[in-house]
Scaffold this motif. Structure first.
Motif, short mmCIF file in Angstrom:
data_model
loop_
_atom_site.label_atom_id
_atom_site.label_comp_id
_atom_site.label_asym_id
_atom_site.label_seq_id
_atom_site.Cartn_x
_atom_site.Cartn_y
_atom_site.Cartn_z
N GLN A 53 46.46 35.07 14.57
CA GLN A 53 46.39 33.66 15.00
C GLN A 53 45.18 33.45 15.92
N LYS A 86 48.66 37.96 20.61
CA LYS A 86 47.73 36.81 20.52
C LYS A 86 46.93 36.69 21.82
N GLU A 87 47.65 36.77 22.95
CA GLU A 87 46.99 36.61 24.27
C GLU A 87 45.89 37.66 24.48
N SER A 138 60.57 42.66 18.36
CA SER A 138 59.74 42.62 17.15
C SER A 138 60.61 42.55 15.90
N ASP A 186 53.74 43.16 14.61
CA ASP A 186 53.94 41.91 15.36
C ASP A 186 52.73 41.58 16.22
N MET A 187 52.17 42.57 16.88
CA MET A 187 50.97 42.31 17.69
C MET A 187 49.80 41.93 16.78
N THR A 209 54.68 42.76 21.17
CA THR A 209 55.15 41.41 20.81
C THR A 209 54.02 40.55 20.22
N ARG A 210 54.38 39.56 19.41
CA ARG A 210 53.40 38.65 18.80
C ARG A 210 52.69 37.83 19.89
N THR A 211 53.49 37.32 20.82
CA THR A 211 52.92 36.46 21.88
C THR A 211 51.82 37.19 22.64
N LYS A 212 52.11 38.41 23.06
CA LYS A 212 51.10 39.14 23.86
C LYS A 212 49.97 39.64 22.95
N GLY A 264 50.21 38.31 15.79
CA GLY A 264 49.79 37.44 16.91
C GLY A 264 48.29 37.39 17.02
#
Ligand code: GZL
Length: 322
Positions: free
Chosen positions: A237, A207-208, A42, A230-231, A202-205, A234
């Motif tokens: 988005q 978003k998911e 992060s 960061d989450m 994390t940003r990726t997770k 994500g």
């Protein structure tokens, strides 16, 4: 610094003092710290690593730095390697709270002091580390809850259906931020957590998992509580891709206070961030030097932090140090 080195140094200093000469050359040997970092998951972690490396350089300390990529076994391996290299001090940010007794006992048996920074551990013997430098994560969770309570007071007829993005499973900040937030909203029927799941900081997770929440709960969601910025970023988005307005259709409160959060607040997409100070480098180096010199250090060293609602983001942004 191991006991033998300290004794040697003491004898040499005594001999030098008697001979009236300067300290012998080897006395000036820099302190060596072995540091095991959680990872690079992060914006907060990036700032934390930069602070530690800069402070070591500033203090003339020899830093052996290992990135564990958020895996506990990599941290255990790194600590064992630091023991084998006979570093003077071991410091680390434990990715999760449990599973450290054995390796910390090995460090104690090797007479190498251990300093915790950022995250805490759960151990039966508190003498397995000399100090823990880090934030009060339960209080950070409470602060996020109190901000949402204030929001609820301004929207008395609104049922708040909250989804929660938790940090790394088993990590002290995830456990404690969840606890602190739940404590504050408990007993208020207008504030209900309808979904809660880890997105590993994390940003990726982030978003998911937010995509999955939106798929299952849709427009029922009107609040997001994220254990780190960061989450939340994500998730923003995912909210936009679902055709909703983050910060309006879904009110968002998160934790860390990184630049990305201030930028999102200035764009009206995030409503508040609770500060979690990553700039622990200077305190860590001072503490390590004190420990190596055999001076007493506080077992618990906390950091001061604030809460930043979107209304103050533009004014505060130029002052941000991370
Ligand atoms: C908190 C720290 C957390 C941050 C996250 O002190 O351990 O880990 O809140 C980071 O951004 O990943």
């Amino acid at each position: 610094m191991t006991f033998t080195r300290r004794t040697l140094l003491g004898a040499a200093m005594l001999a030098a003092a008697c001979a009236g000469s300067a300290l012998p050359a080897f006395a000036a040997k820099p302190l060596t710290i072995g540091f095991s970092q959680v990872g690079a998951e992060s914006e907060w972690r990036t700032a934390n690593t930069a602070s530690i490396k800069a402070a070591a350089k500033q203090s003339g300390i020899n830093l052996k730095f290992a990135d564990a990529q958020q895996q506990q076994q990599n941290q255990v391996k790194a600590i064992r390697s630091f023991i084998a290299q006979r570093v003077d001090v071991i410091a680390f940010s434990p990715v999760v709270e449990t599973g450290w007794e054995t390796v910390l006992r090995e460090a104690k048996n090797a007479k190498i002091p251990v300093i915790l920074t950022d995250r805490a551990v759960k151990v039966s013997d508190p003498s397995l580390y000399v100090s823990f430098i880090g934030s009060d994560f339960v209080e950070e969770g409470r602060r996020a809850g109190r901000w949402l309570q204030d929001y609820a007071k301004k929207n008395p007829n609104k049922q708040l259906n909250i989804v929660e993005l938790q940090g790394t499973t088993g990590a002290a900040p995830a456990n404690d931020r969840k606890k602190g937030f739940a404590e504050v909203i408990a007993g208020n029927p207008k504030m209900k957590i309808i979904r809660s799941q880890t997105a590993d900081f994390t940003r990726t997770k982030g978003k998911e998992v937010m995509e999955a929440f939106l798929k299952s709960e849709g427009k029922n969601i009107n609040v997001l509580y994220a254990h780190n910025d960061d989450m939340a970023i994500g998730a923003i988005q995912a909210i936009e891709e679902a055709g909703l307005k983050p910060g309006k259709d879904i009110v968002i409160v998160s934790i860390d206070g990184v630049r990305g959060a201030f930028e999102a607040m200035m764009q009206g997409k995030l409503n508040a961030t609770v500060e979690c100070n990553p700039l622990l480098g200077p305190t860590l180096m001072q503490t390590a030097q004190a420990v190596a010199a055999g001076k007493p250090v506080a077992q618990r060293i906390t950091v001061t932090e604030g809460v930043f609602p979107a209304e103050v983001a533009a004014k505060e942004f130029p002052n941000r140090k991370y």
